[in-house]
Design an enzyme around this catalytic site. Structure first.
Site, PDB file in Angstrom:
ATOM      1  N   SER A   1      52.236   7.315 -33.921  1.00  0.00           N
ATOM      2  CA  SER A   1      53.408   7.378 -33.050  1.00  0.00           C
ATOM      3  C   SER A   1      54.122   8.700 -33.238  1.00  0.00           C
ATOM      4  O   SER A   1      54.114   9.281 -34.343  1.00  0.00           O
ATOM      5  CB  SER A   1      54.340   6.229 -33.450  1.00  0.00           C
ATOM      6  OG  SER A   1      55.607   6.394 -32.872  1.00  0.00           O
TER       7      SER A   1
ATOM      8  N   TYR B   1      51.317   8.555 -30.095  1.00  0.00           N
ATOM      9  CA  TYR B   1      51.783   8.254 -28.736  1.00  0.00           C
ATOM     10  C   TYR B   1      53.248   8.624 -28.608  1.00  0.00           C
ATOM     11  O   TYR B   1      54.029   8.391 -29.528  1.00  0.00           O
ATOM     12  CB  TYR B   1      51.715   6.760 -28.409  1.00  0.00           C
ATOM     13  CG  TYR B   1      50.484   5.997 -28.772  1.00  0.00           C
ATOM     14  CD1 TYR B   1      49.242   6.606 -28.905  1.00  0.00           C
ATOM     15  CD2 TYR B   1      50.574   4.618 -28.937  1.00  0.00           C
ATOM     16  CE1 TYR B   1      48.127   5.853 -29.213  1.00  0.00           C
ATOM     17  CE2 TYR B   1      49.470   3.858 -29.240  1.00  0.00           C
ATOM     18  CZ  TYR B   1      48.247   4.485 -29.394  1.00  0.00           C
ATOM     19  OH  TYR B   1      47.159   3.729 -29.697  1.00  0.00           O
TER      20      TYR B   1
ATOM     21  N   TYR C   1      59.376   0.760 -39.747  1.00  0.00           N
ATOM     22  CA  TYR C   1      58.257   0.850 -38.790  1.00  0.00           C
ATOM     23  C   TYR C   1      57.662   2.259 -38.803  1.00  0.00           C
ATOM     24  O   TYR C   1      56.449   2.447 -38.963  1.00  0.00           O
ATOM     25  CB  TYR C   1      58.719   0.489 -37.365  1.00  0.00           C
ATOM     26  CG  TYR C   1      57.702   0.896 -36.329  1.00  0.00           C
ATOM     27  CD1 TYR C   1      56.512   0.195 -36.189  1.00  0.00           C
ATOM     28  CD2 TYR C   1      57.903   2.032 -35.538  1.00  0.00           C
ATOM     29  CE1 TYR C   1      55.551   0.606 -35.265  1.00  0.00           C
ATOM     30  CE2 TYR C   1      56.951   2.449 -34.622  1.00  0.00           C
ATOM     31  CZ  TYR C   1      55.780   1.725 -34.492  1.00  0.00           C
ATOM     32  OH  TYR C   1      54.823   2.137 -33.596  1.00  0.00           O
TER      33      TYR C   1
ATOM     34  N   LYS D   1      53.799   3.972 -40.123  1.00  0.00           N
ATOM     35  CA  LYS D   1      52.872   4.863 -39.391  1.00  0.00           C
ATOM     36  C   LYS D   1      52.595   6.127 -40.215  1.00  0.00           C
ATOM     37  O   LYS D   1      51.463   6.599 -40.302  1.00  0.00           O
ATOM     38  CB  LYS D   1      53.449   5.235 -38.019  1.00  0.00           C
ATOM     39  CG  LYS D   1      53.577   4.071 -37.059  1.00  0.00           C
ATOM     40  CD  LYS D   1      52.218   3.522 -36.641  1.00  0.00           C
ATOM     41  CE  LYS D   1      52.336   2.291 -35.794  1.00  0.00           C
ATOM     42  NZ  LYS D   1      51.074   1.601 -35.532  1.00  0.00           N
TER      43      LYS D   1
HETATM   44  P1  NAD Z   1      51.742  -5.049 -28.948  1.00  0.00           P
HETATM   45  O1  NAD Z   1      52.632  -5.800 -29.876  1.00  0.00           O
HETATM   46  O2  NAD Z   1      51.788  -5.389 -27.504  1.00  0.00           O
HETATM   47  O3  NAD Z   1      50.230  -5.168 -29.447  1.00  0.00           O
HETATM   48  C1  NAD Z   1      49.876  -5.326 -30.798  1.00  0.00           C
HETATM   49  C2  NAD Z   1      48.892  -6.470 -30.881  1.00  0.00           C
HETATM   50  O4  NAD Z   1      48.497  -6.631 -32.242  1.00  0.00           O
HETATM   51  C3  NAD Z   1      49.488  -7.814 -30.427  1.00  0.00           C
HETATM   52  O5  NAD Z   1      48.607  -8.429 -29.518  1.00  0.00           O
HETATM   53  C4  NAD Z   1      49.623  -8.613 -31.730  1.00  0.00           C
HETATM   54  O6  NAD Z   1      49.493  -9.987 -31.508  1.00  0.00           O
HETATM   55  C5  NAD Z   1      48.504  -8.021 -32.555  1.00  0.00           C
HETATM   56  N1  NAD Z   1      48.700  -8.120 -34.010  1.00  0.00           N
HETATM   57  C6  NAD Z   1      49.798  -7.798 -34.727  1.00  0.00           C
HETATM   58  N2  NAD Z   1      49.577  -7.996 -36.040  1.00  0.00           N
HETATM   59  C7  NAD Z   1      48.301  -8.442 -36.162  1.00  0.00           C
HETATM   60  C8  NAD Z   1      47.494  -8.818 -37.260  1.00  0.00           C
HETATM   61  N3  NAD Z   1      47.951  -8.760 -38.514  1.00  0.00           N
HETATM   62  N4  NAD Z   1      46.229  -9.230 -37.018  1.00  0.00           N
HETATM   63  C9  NAD Z   1      45.744  -9.297 -35.754  1.00  0.00           C
HETATM   64  N5  NAD Z   1      46.463  -8.958 -34.677  1.00  0.00           N
HETATM   65  C10 NAD Z   1      47.728  -8.532 -34.877  1.00  0.00           C
HETATM   66  O7  NAD Z   1      52.063  -3.492 -29.170  1.00  0.00           O
HETATM   67  P2  NAD Z   1      51.569  -2.236 -28.318  1.00  0.00           P
HETATM   68  O8  NAD Z   1      52.756  -1.673 -27.625  1.00  0.00           O
HETATM   69  O9  NAD Z   1      50.354  -2.539 -27.556  1.00  0.00           O
HETATM   70  O10 NAD Z   1      51.238  -1.227 -29.506  1.00  0.00           O
HETATM   71  C11 NAD Z   1      49.932  -1.128 -30.040  1.00  0.00           C
HETATM   72  C12 NAD Z   1      49.955  -0.165 -31.218  1.00  0.00           C
HETATM   73  O11 NAD Z   1      50.477   1.079 -30.790  1.00  0.00           O
HETATM   74  C13 NAD Z   1      50.856  -0.632 -32.368  1.00  0.00           C
HETATM   75  O12 NAD Z   1      50.225  -0.288 -33.583  1.00  0.00           O
HETATM   76  C14 NAD Z   1      52.118   0.180 -32.158  1.00  0.00           C
HETATM   77  O13 NAD Z   1      52.799   0.381 -33.368  1.00  0.00           O
HETATM   78  C15 NAD Z   1      51.557   1.477 -31.621  1.00  0.00           C
HETATM   79  N6  NAD Z   1      52.524   2.223 -30.825  1.00  0.00           N
HETATM   80  C16 NAD Z   1      53.172   1.612 -29.786  1.00  0.00           C
HETATM   81  C17 NAD Z   1      54.110   2.319 -29.044  1.00  0.00           C
HETATM   82  C18 NAD Z   1      54.882   1.662 -27.931  1.00  0.00           C
HETATM   83  O14 NAD Z   1      55.936   2.168 -27.562  1.00  0.00           O
HETATM   84  N7  NAD Z   1      54.397   0.562 -27.358  1.00  0.00           N
HETATM   85  C19 NAD Z   1      54.352   3.666 -29.342  1.00  0.00           C
HETATM   86  C20 NAD Z   1      53.657   4.261 -30.405  1.00  0.00           C
HETATM   87  C21 NAD Z   1      52.742   3.526 -31.136  1.00  0.00           C
HETATM   88  C1  WQD Z   2      64.113   5.606 -24.926  1.00  0.00           C
HETATM   89  C2  WQD Z   2      65.473   6.196 -24.541  1.00  0.00           C
HETATM   90  C3  WQD Z   2      67.275   5.348 -25.865  1.00  0.00           C
HETATM   91  C4  WQD Z   2      66.964   1.223 -24.416  1.00  0.00           C
HETATM   92  C5  WQD Z   2      60.642   3.902 -29.545  1.00  0.00           C
HETATM   93  C6  WQD Z   2      60.183   4.007 -30.971  1.00  0.00           C
HETATM   94  C7  WQD Z   2      58.970   4.898 -31.058  1.00  0.00           C
HETATM   95  C8  WQD Z   2      57.871   4.422 -30.099  1.00  0.00           C
HETATM   96  C9  WQD Z   2      58.394   4.246 -28.707  1.00  0.00           C
HETATM   97  C10 WQD Z   2      56.466   2.921 -31.296  1.00  0.00           C
HETATM   98  C11 WQD Z   2      66.351   6.555 -25.740  1.00  0.00           C
HETATM   99  C12 WQD Z   2      67.440   4.933 -24.412  1.00  0.00           C
HETATM  100  C13 WQD Z   2      66.765   2.570 -24.623  1.00  0.00           C
HETATM  101  C14 WQD Z   2      68.160   0.799 -23.790  1.00  0.00           C
HETATM  102  C15 WQD Z   2      68.858   3.099 -23.596  1.00  0.00           C
HETATM  103  N1  WQD Z   2      57.375   3.146 -30.456  1.00  0.00           N
HETATM  104  N2  WQD Z   2      67.690   3.490 -24.217  1.00  0.00           N
HETATM  105  N3  WQD Z   2      69.057   1.766 -23.394  1.00  0.00           N
HETATM  106  O1  WQD Z   2      63.513   5.069 -29.091  1.00  0.00           O
HETATM  107  O2  WQD Z   2      62.271   6.864 -27.786  1.00  0.00           O
HETATM  108  O3  WQD Z   2      60.998   5.191 -29.088  1.00  0.00           O
HETATM  109  O4  WQD Z   2      59.558   3.400 -28.732  1.00  0.00           O
HETATM  110  O5  WQD Z   2      55.902   3.717 -32.002  1.00  0.00           O
HETATM  111  O6  WQD Z   2      58.539   4.844 -32.381  1.00  0.00           O
HETATM  112  O7  WQD Z   2      61.241   4.561 -31.743  1.00  0.00           O
HETATM  113  O8  WQD Z   2      62.117   4.467 -27.038  1.00  0.00           O
HETATM  114  O9  WQD Z   2      62.396   3.046 -25.063  1.00  0.00           O
HETATM  115  O10 WQD Z   2      63.703   2.501 -27.165  1.00  0.00           O
HETATM  116  O11 WQD Z   2      64.322   4.525 -25.848  1.00  0.00           O
HETATM  117  O12 WQD Z   2      69.695   3.917 -23.229  1.00  0.00           O
HETATM  118  O13 WQD Z   2      68.423  -0.418 -23.597  1.00  0.00           O
HETATM  119  O14 WQD Z   2      66.196   5.201 -23.821  1.00  0.00           O
HETATM  120  O15 WQD Z   2      68.520   5.652 -26.443  1.00  0.00           O
HETATM  121  O16 WQD Z   2      67.075   7.695 -25.396  1.00  0.00           O
HETATM  122  P1  WQD Z   2      62.341   5.466 -28.306  1.00  0.00           P
HETATM  123  P2  WQD Z   2      63.110   3.532 -26.267  1.00  0.00           P
END
Ligand code: NAD
Ligand code: WQD
Length: 338
Positions: free
Chosen positions: A124, A177, A149, A153
């Site tokens: 991330s 990402y 969290y 990572k």
């Molecule tokens: P998500 O929660 O939709 O998907 C994660 C999946 O993993 C879920 O289906 C959950 O049931 C499964 N899971 C969790 N713990 C598990 C375990 N111990 N064993 C088996 N399955 C398990 O999340 P997502 O948004 O699809 O994110 C996927 C990955 O990408 C995550 O590692 C997340 O940290 C990372 N990521 C997400 C974002 C974002 O904003 N969505 C941004 C950066 C990184």
């Molecule tokens: C985006 C912008 C908020 C909600 C997070 C994690 C990051 C990654 C992606 C997993 C910011 C503003 C948000 C709301 C708002 N996830 N906001 N009102 O914080 O950039 O990233 O998700 O890895 O690790 O930190 O994403 O969508 O929460 O916020 O004003 O109700 O929207 O302040 O500027 P963020 P976000």
């Protein structure tokens, strides 16, 4: 080629499963449904027109995971499984370190025992911490994360790098990402958060369908063009396609690579609200409130390395991200059925 997708029922995993099968890969999905529903797997099969193997298993369950590796011929792993809510991670740090860090350690141990040394990992942009200045480049220092969290990572990146150092046969791709939004064009799969959404786009779509009265905009006094926070939103299908490219690379050579997956363009909260209103034709009520602790003003990527080395770049713009988020939310107002 058979690819194990951990967390394949989740938001990014489900979109990636489809693109993997479109690219000709066989997939095996493992998920424990902690944050997803079985219905998403049905819809992956429906959209891809293909069946695939599925195991309900926790990745920390080494015996269960070993059984999967012994039953299927796994060539590589794409590792999405983990917990991802920043706020919740501050309340439940033990669960986050256990699931994310111990889960990855258990997975790597089972992979090693079964001679599978190729992994694409969901990292991330959060690993860049608070102090780097955008555009963020892979060469910038990481760490200084502000919540458990993000620290998981950061720790997992170090663990996978050490694994590669210990044995250069490993092939590791760390994908950082930025802010994934959007959904599959069909509107059949998308993001289905539990409870109150933490992230901006699912909150906006829930206001638009009338589930929540207004969006709280966290601060309008940042040093940005309109005072609201700027982020690098990326369409989840572009992100999924980035995984296919990274997978091709880990299958073709050993090594340790890190890539930003973003568009390189930043949009403010109010830019996203306006783009969403245009795409959906629905007005999104909002109120400016206090800043959210831990937020920074601006975060966007330099995605050039992924283009140079993987031949990948994001193709979908903010309008398409908003249109597709809206199609998913408006046709599935309650998310996936149980
Ligand atoms: P998500 O929660 O939709 O998907 C994660 C999946 O993993 C879920 O289906 C959950 O049931 C499964 N899971 C969790 N713990 C598990 C375990 N111990 N064993 C088996 N399955 C398990 O999340 P997502 O948004 O699809 O994110 C996927 C990955 O990408 C995550 O590692 C997340 O940290 C990372 N990521 C997400 C974002 C974002 O904003 N969505 C941004 C950066 C990184
Ligand atoms: C985006 C912008 C908020 C909600 C997070 C994690 C990051 C990654 C992606 C997993 C910011 C503003 C948000 C709301 C708002 N996830 N906001 N009102 O914080 O950039 O990233 O998700 O890895 O690790 O930190 O994403 O969508 O929460 O916020 O004003 O109700 O929207 O302040 O500027 P963020 P976000």
């Amino acid at each position: 080629m058979s690819i194990l997708v951990t967390g394949g029922a989740g938001y990014i995993g489900s979109h990636t499963c489809i693109e993997l099968m479109n690219a000709g890969y066989d997939i095996v999905v493992v998920d424990n449904f902690y944050n997803s529903k079985k219905e998403s797997l049905k819809r992956i099969a429906e959209l891809s027109g293909k069946q695939f193997a599925f195991y309900e298993c926790d990745i920390r369950d080494k015996k269960g995971m070993d059984h999967i590796f012994k039953s299927e011929k796994i060539d590589a792993v794409i590792h999405f499984a983990g917990l991802k809510a920043v706020g919740e991670s501050c309340q439940k740090p033990i669960e986050y370190y256990d699931n994310n860090v111990n889960g990855t350690l258990a997975l790597c141990e089972v992979m090693k025992d079964n001679g599978c040394k190729k992994i694409v990992f969901s990292s991330s942009a959060t690993v860049y911490g608070m102090n780097n200045v955008s555009p963020l480049k892979e060469t910038m220092p990481t760490g200084g994360t502000t919540n458990p969290y993000g620290t998981t990572k950061f720790m997992i990146e170090i663990i996978l790098a050490d694994l590669f150092k210990s044995d250069n046969d490993w092939s590791v791709s760390l994908l950082r990402y930025f802010n994934p939004i959007g959904a599959h064009k069909s509107g059949r799969i998308g993001e289905d958060p539990n409870g109150v959404p933490n992230n901006l786009m699912p909150y906006i779509t829930q206001v638009a369908i009338g589930k929540r009265p207004f969006l709280s905009v966290y601060g309008n006094d940042y040093d940005t063009h309109d005072g609201t926070g700027v982020r690098d939103y990326i369409h989840v299908v572009d992100l999924a396609l980035g995984h296919v490219k990274a997978l091709n690379r880990v299958l073709s050579k050993s090594g340790l690579d890190v890539y930003n997956l973003g568009t390189g363009t930043g949009y403010s909260v109010l830019d996203v609200v306006k783009a969403f209103e245009k795409a959906s034709g629905v007005t999104v009520e909002y109120k400016i409130v206090e800043r959210r602790p831990g937020d920074i003003a601006t975060c966007y990527s330099d995605p050039s390395k992924a283009y140079e080395e993987l031949g990948w770049k994001a193709e979908r713009g903010i309008e398409e991200m908003c249109e597709d988020s809206w199609r998913w939310q408006s046709t599935n107002p309650a998310g996936y059925p149980d």
